[in-house]
Write a protein that holds these residues in place. Structure first.
Motif, PDB file in Angstrom:
ATOM      1  N   SER A 168       0.869  -1.180   0.000  1.00  0.00           N
ATOM      2  CA  SER A 168       0.000   0.000   0.000  1.00  0.00           C
ATOM      3  C   SER A 168       0.902   1.225   0.000  1.00  0.00           C
ATOM      4  O   SER A 168       1.660   1.444   0.952  1.00  0.00           O
ATOM      5  CB  SER A 168      -0.910   0.014   1.227  1.00  0.00           C
ATOM      6  OG  SER A 168      -1.844  -1.040   1.167  1.00  0.00           O
ATOM      7  N   GLY A 258      -2.324   3.909  -3.400  1.00  0.00           N
ATOM      8  CA  GLY A 258      -3.036   2.679  -3.719  1.00  0.00           C
ATOM      9  C   GLY A 258      -2.162   1.465  -3.531  1.00  0.00           C
ATOM     10  O   GLY A 258      -1.045   1.538  -3.010  1.00  0.00           O
ATOM     11  N   GLN A 259      -2.680   0.329  -3.970  1.00  0.00           N
ATOM     12  CA  GLN A 259      -1.930  -0.920  -3.905  1.00  0.00           C
ATOM     13  C   GLN A 259      -1.072  -1.075  -5.154  1.00  0.00           C
ATOM     14  O   GLN A 259      -1.546  -0.855  -6.285  1.00  0.00           O
ATOM     15  CB  GLN A 259      -2.872  -2.108  -3.789  1.00  0.00           C
ATOM     16  CG  GLN A 259      -3.493  -2.294  -2.407  1.00  0.00           C
ATOM     17  CD  GLN A 259      -4.214  -3.617  -2.295  1.00  0.00           C
ATOM     18  OE1 GLN A 259      -5.085  -3.925  -3.113  1.00  0.00           O
ATOM     19  NE2 GLN A 259      -3.857  -4.403  -1.302  1.00  0.00           N
ATOM     20  N   TYR A 289      -5.104 -10.607  -8.839  1.00  0.00           N
ATOM     21  CA  TYR A 289      -5.198  -9.162  -9.004  1.00  0.00           C
ATOM     22  C   TYR A 289      -5.417  -8.824 -10.478  1.00  0.00           C
ATOM     23  O   TYR A 289      -5.194  -9.643 -11.375  1.00  0.00           O
ATOM     24  CB  TYR A 289      -3.923  -8.462  -8.525  1.00  0.00           C
ATOM     25  CG  TYR A 289      -3.720  -8.481  -7.035  1.00  0.00           C
ATOM     26  CD1 TYR A 289      -4.259  -7.480  -6.223  1.00  0.00           C
ATOM     27  CD2 TYR A 289      -2.975  -9.489  -6.431  1.00  0.00           C
ATOM     28  CE1 TYR A 289      -4.059  -7.499  -4.846  1.00  0.00           C
ATOM     29  CE2 TYR A 289      -2.775  -9.507  -5.056  1.00  0.00           C
ATOM     30  CZ  TYR A 289      -3.321  -8.517  -4.266  1.00  0.00           C
ATOM     31  OH  TYR A 289      -3.118  -8.521  -2.912  1.00  0.00           O
ATOM     32  N   GLY A 292      -4.700  -1.826 -11.631  1.00  0.00           N
ATOM     33  CA  GLY A 292      -5.415  -0.732 -10.994  1.00  0.00           C
ATOM     34  C   GLY A 292      -5.299   0.536 -11.815  1.00  0.00           C
ATOM     35  O   GLY A 292      -4.790   0.528 -12.941  1.00  0.00           O
ATOM     36  N   LYS A 321      -5.482  -4.092  -8.195  1.00  0.00           N
ATOM     37  CA  LYS A 321      -6.634  -4.182  -7.323  1.00  0.00           C
ATOM     38  C   LYS A 321      -7.185  -5.603  -7.454  1.00  0.00           C
ATOM     39  O   LYS A 321      -6.882  -6.293  -8.431  1.00  0.00           O
ATOM     40  CB  LYS A 321      -7.697  -3.139  -7.707  1.00  0.00           C
ATOM     41  CG  LYS A 321      -8.240  -3.268  -9.122  1.00  0.00           C
ATOM     42  CD  LYS A 321      -9.207  -2.142  -9.415  1.00  0.00           C
ATOM     43  CE  LYS A 321      -9.742  -2.240 -10.849  1.00  0.00           C
ATOM     44  NZ  LYS A 321     -10.654  -1.119 -11.179  1.00  0.00           N
TER      45      LYS A 321
END
Length: 323
Positions: A168, A258-259, A289, A292, A321
């Motif tokens: 993160s 974000g991730q 995943y 993202g 994500k």
């Protein structure tokens, strides 16, 4: 505040303002992209903005916005399989699925559903034919780091074993110089020139102080699967304090929080490219995943020219994500 306009830096100011508009468009494809709004972002009169935008970007404003929306959707169709075509249409800023389908077909000559099916089949054929790519995908293994109690993945490359970690990340304010148009990711001369321009601005202002300051390359617009080579762009940048002022052709924006899937590697430029491909084509499909909406970037941890073997020490960041 708007920059001070002088004859000497007028061209750089135009470039910086249009880059600011391009960044705004890419971050707000489903938002207000009216002429009035975009002209205000650029600090230009709306009566001249269309002409100014085309003179700098090489495309008319409406065509650019449409292309960004369609290309964003084309990428999501391939790499975000859980999203419906209707959801992708609205997320990409189209007023209705029918308008989306019409504009998509005008650009790619197939419907969104045909594009998704075609690209999915192509990806599976690539894995069948290219033993190396399939080997990478099959050699992705997850494990738990006992000291950190976190999941990691291992990827076997020819001369390296990569460890993938999902982190993160906070947002990172950056100052950047942008290259528009086709580029070779292994073009050392191009990237040295871009970084030289950025450093000529940052160093005299005491803004480059590694390791606190990060030096990065951001793949800022387009993807080879969806974007014509002449419409690609890439940024070289450094991290800055959020309130730092920029001028001339130096732009300022934020890498979103974000991730991110992260891989660290020390190797040749060719091995770094192979690591990026292994992360995207090998790890991602088997990870649970999907891509993202953040920035795809590389954090440069050394100057390869100062390394005894000219190796690059980098971290590769892929926004992700859950599927």
């Amino acid at each position: 505040m708007p920059e001070t306009f002088t004859e000497e830096n007028s061209k750089q100011i135009y470039i910086s303002r249009i880059n600011r508009v391009i960044d705004y468009i890419k971050s707000n494809l489903d938002g207000d992209l009216s002429l009035e709004r975009l002209a205000a972002v650029a600090y230009f009169s709306k009566f001249y903005f269309h002409r100014i935008f085309k003179s700098v970007a090489g495309e008319n404003l409406n065509g650019f916005v449409s292309r960004m929306r369609v290309e964003r959707s084309a990428f999501k169709l391939i790499y975000n399989p859980a999203l419906s075509i209707t959801s992708i249409a609205y997320e990409s800023g189209f007023s209705s699925p029918s308008v989306y389908s019409r504009e998509f077909k005008e650009r790619y000559e197939v419907s969104p559903s045909q594009w998704r099916k075609l690209k999915t089949n192509q990806n599976s054929k690539i894995c069948t034919v290219d033993g190396k790519l399939c080997k990478e995908a099959n050699n992705v293994k997850m494990y738990i780091d006992s000291s950190k109690q976190k999941p990691y993945w291992g990827i076997e490359m020819q001369d390296h074993k990569l460890n993938v970690e999902v982190r993160s990340m906070p947002e990172i304010p950056i100052a950047y110089v942008r290259h528009h148009g086709y580029y070779n990711p292994q073009d050392k001369i191009l990237f040295q020139s871009l970084f030289a321009t950025l450093m000529a601005w940052a160093v005299p202002r005491n803004l480059f102080n590694p390791p606190a300051t990060k030096a990065m390359t951001i793949f800022s617009s387009g993807h080879p699967d969806t974007t014509a080579p002449e419409n690609l762009s890439v940024d070289v940048c450094i991290s800055i304090e959020k309130e730092t002022l920029v001028n001339g052709e130096i732009g300022r924006r934020v890498i979103p929080a974000g991730q991110y899937a992260v891989v660290a590697i020390e190797g040749t430029l060719e091995e770094c490219v192979e690591a990026w491909n292994s992360l995207f084509n090998g790890w991602l499909p088997s990870s649970g995943y999907q891509p993202g909406d953040g920035a795809y970037y590389i954090n440069h941890l050394n100057d390869p020219e100062q390394h005894p073997l000219k190796l690059h020490n980098v971290e590769i960041y892929l926004p992700v994500k859950p599927l």
